[in-house]
Design a protein around this motif. Structure first.
Motif, PDB file in Angstrom:
ATOM      1  N   UNK A 202     -41.157  36.693  52.776  1.00  0.00           N
ATOM      2  CA  UNK A 202     -40.514  35.722  52.452  1.00  0.00           C
ATOM      3  C   UNK A 202     -39.252  35.641  50.878  1.00  0.00           C
ATOM      4  N   UNK A 203     -39.393  35.849  50.038  1.00  0.00           N
ATOM      5  CA  UNK A 203     -38.997  36.240  49.326  1.00  0.00           C
ATOM      6  C   UNK A 203     -37.715  36.576  48.996  1.00  0.00           C
ATOM      7  N   UNK A 204     -37.002  38.036  50.407  1.00  0.00           N
ATOM      8  CA  UNK A 204     -35.810  38.248  50.344  1.00  0.00           C
ATOM      9  C   UNK A 204     -35.234  37.373  51.268  1.00  0.00           C
ATOM     10  N   UNK A 205     -35.700  36.590  52.074  1.00  0.00           N
ATOM     11  CA  UNK A 205     -35.125  36.251  52.427  1.00  0.00           C
ATOM     12  C   UNK A 205     -34.551  34.681  51.872  1.00  0.00           C
ATOM     13  N   UNK A 206     -35.629  34.148  51.069  1.00  0.00           N
ATOM     14  CA  UNK A 206     -35.023  33.358  50.653  1.00  0.00           C
ATOM     15  C   UNK A 206     -33.794  33.514  49.634  1.00  0.00           C
ATOM     16  N   UNK A 207     -33.868  34.702  49.200  1.00  0.00           N
ATOM     17  CA  UNK A 207     -32.861  35.221  48.450  1.00  0.00           C
ATOM     18  C   UNK A 207     -31.433  35.418  49.785  1.00  0.00           C
ATOM     19  N   UNK A 208     -31.636  35.565  49.953  1.00  0.00           N
ATOM     20  CA  UNK A 208     -30.582  35.141  52.000  1.00  0.00           C
ATOM     21  C   UNK A 208     -29.901  34.180  51.921  1.00  0.00           C
ATOM     22  N   UNK A 209     -31.000  33.125  51.774  1.00  0.00           N
ATOM     23  CA  UNK A 209     -30.396  31.857  51.852  1.00  0.00           C
ATOM     24  C   UNK A 209     -29.996  31.368  50.585  1.00  0.00           C
ATOM     25  N   UNK A 282     -32.920  37.351  58.881  1.00  0.00           N
ATOM     26  CA  UNK A 282     -34.121  37.742  59.455  1.00  0.00           C
ATOM     27  C   UNK A 282     -35.292  39.080  58.092  1.00  0.00           C
ATOM     28  N   UNK A 283     -35.797  38.755  57.642  1.00  0.00           N
ATOM     29  CA  UNK A 283     -36.401  39.726  57.127  1.00  0.00           C
ATOM     30  C   UNK A 283     -37.862  40.441  58.181  1.00  0.00           C
ATOM     31  N   UNK A 284     -38.351  39.049  58.395  1.00  0.00           N
ATOM     32  CA  UNK A 284     -39.503  39.819  59.506  1.00  0.00           C
ATOM     33  C   UNK A 284     -38.947  40.358  60.425  1.00  0.00           C
TER      34      UNK A 284
END
Length: 289
Positions: A202-209, A282-284
């Motif tokens: 979740x956190x890495x995706x927020x970084x990507x965003x 899409x980190x998931x």
């Protein structure tokens, strides 16, 4: 950064000096709001057990006490203007992107506070760090965090501040897309905890965003200057779990990671910035982070 006369967002609530917005009510650890608040603590390298005390439902003794800085804070200072301009830029960027996807983006609100604040996710204090509460669609920020980011974590500069705001807005984007609900309902396909768990993803995706915002905002208005992206990467690296744990306790415990390593945070921010594409965030679905 070149912000010049760029517009300021109307979605900033300045509650500095207001006393924190009410009494202390606990946050339930089972909620995604509680999760985000716990994750926010790692920005400061705060022992998560202190925050768990805050999240523990029932007794007022579970709330960590702190002194409030409320009072003599200018209500129209340069930092507020800067944050308002960054928030406006995220509104423009994500509004346009959602429109391309055939969706409507609902702007979040950003609350400035000092000392402590009552959110729909519960009462939080400055030591928790910046956080997003999905229950009320608001980002909460004590501007004193930026001094901590620069002085203790070595990540200063305007774009480092912009990265923090863009990361928290990234959580709002996740909320808008239904990703947070999937995580809360156990539908993310990732384990709850650990170095490859849903919290880290979740956190890495927020970084990507945050990286997507930087690219698209710059493509639209050329707001970046030499060294800005390096400041953002430095900030991302400064709040990596491995670096914070090493600094706080002298050793690293991957099973307790919540945000990802410094290298991972830089990698996912860079991925968003280079692609400008949500599909690349899409980190998931990533077999490895």
């Amino acid at each position: 950064m070149r912000l010049g006369d760029e517009r300021e967002s109307d979605n900033v609530d300045d509650q500095r000096g207001s006393g924190g917005g009410g009494g202390r009510s606990p946050i339930r650890i089972g909620s995604i709001g509680g999760l985000i608040l716990v994750l926010g603590a790692l920005y400061f390298g705060v022992d998560p057990r202190l925050v768990m005390g805050l999240l523990d439902g029932g007794s007022s003794s579970g709330v960590v006490s702190t002194q409030s800085n409320q009072g003599l804070v200018p209500q129209n200072d340069s930092q507020k203007r800067f944050i308002s301009q960054i928030l406006a830029s995220t509104e423009d960027t994500w509004g346009a992107y959602f429109k391309q996807m055939g969706r409507t983006y609902h702007d979040p609100r950003l609350v400035l506070f000092t000392g402590g604040i009552q959110s729909a996710c519960g009462y939080a204090q400055t030591s928790v760090g910046p956080f997003y509460c999905p229950a009320d669609h608001k980002v909460y920020l004590d501007l004193a965090f930026f001094q901590e980011l620069q002085n203790r974590l070595g990540a200063g500069g305007d774009f480092a501040k912009a990265y923090v705001v863009a990361h928290e807005v990234g959580h709002h984007v996740q909320n808008e897309l239904g990703i947070m609900a999937q995580v809360e309902n156990g539908q993310s396909g990732a384990p709850d905890k650990g170095a490859s768990g849903s919290s880290v993803r979740l956190e890495l995706q927020a970084d990507c965003f945050a990286g997507i915002w930087a690219k698209r905002a710059n493509d639209a208005k050329s707001i970046l200057q030499n060294g800005d992206i390096e400041q953002g990467m430095n900030a991302a690296a400064a709040v990596g779990d491995d670096r914070l744990q090493k600094q706080a306790q002298g050793y690293v415990v991957p099973d307790s990671f919540t945000h990802g390593t410094s290298a991972q945070r830089v990698e996912w921010f860079s991925r968003g910035f280079s692609s400008g594409d949500i599909q690349q965030c899409n980190t998931f679905a990533a077999p490895s982070l």
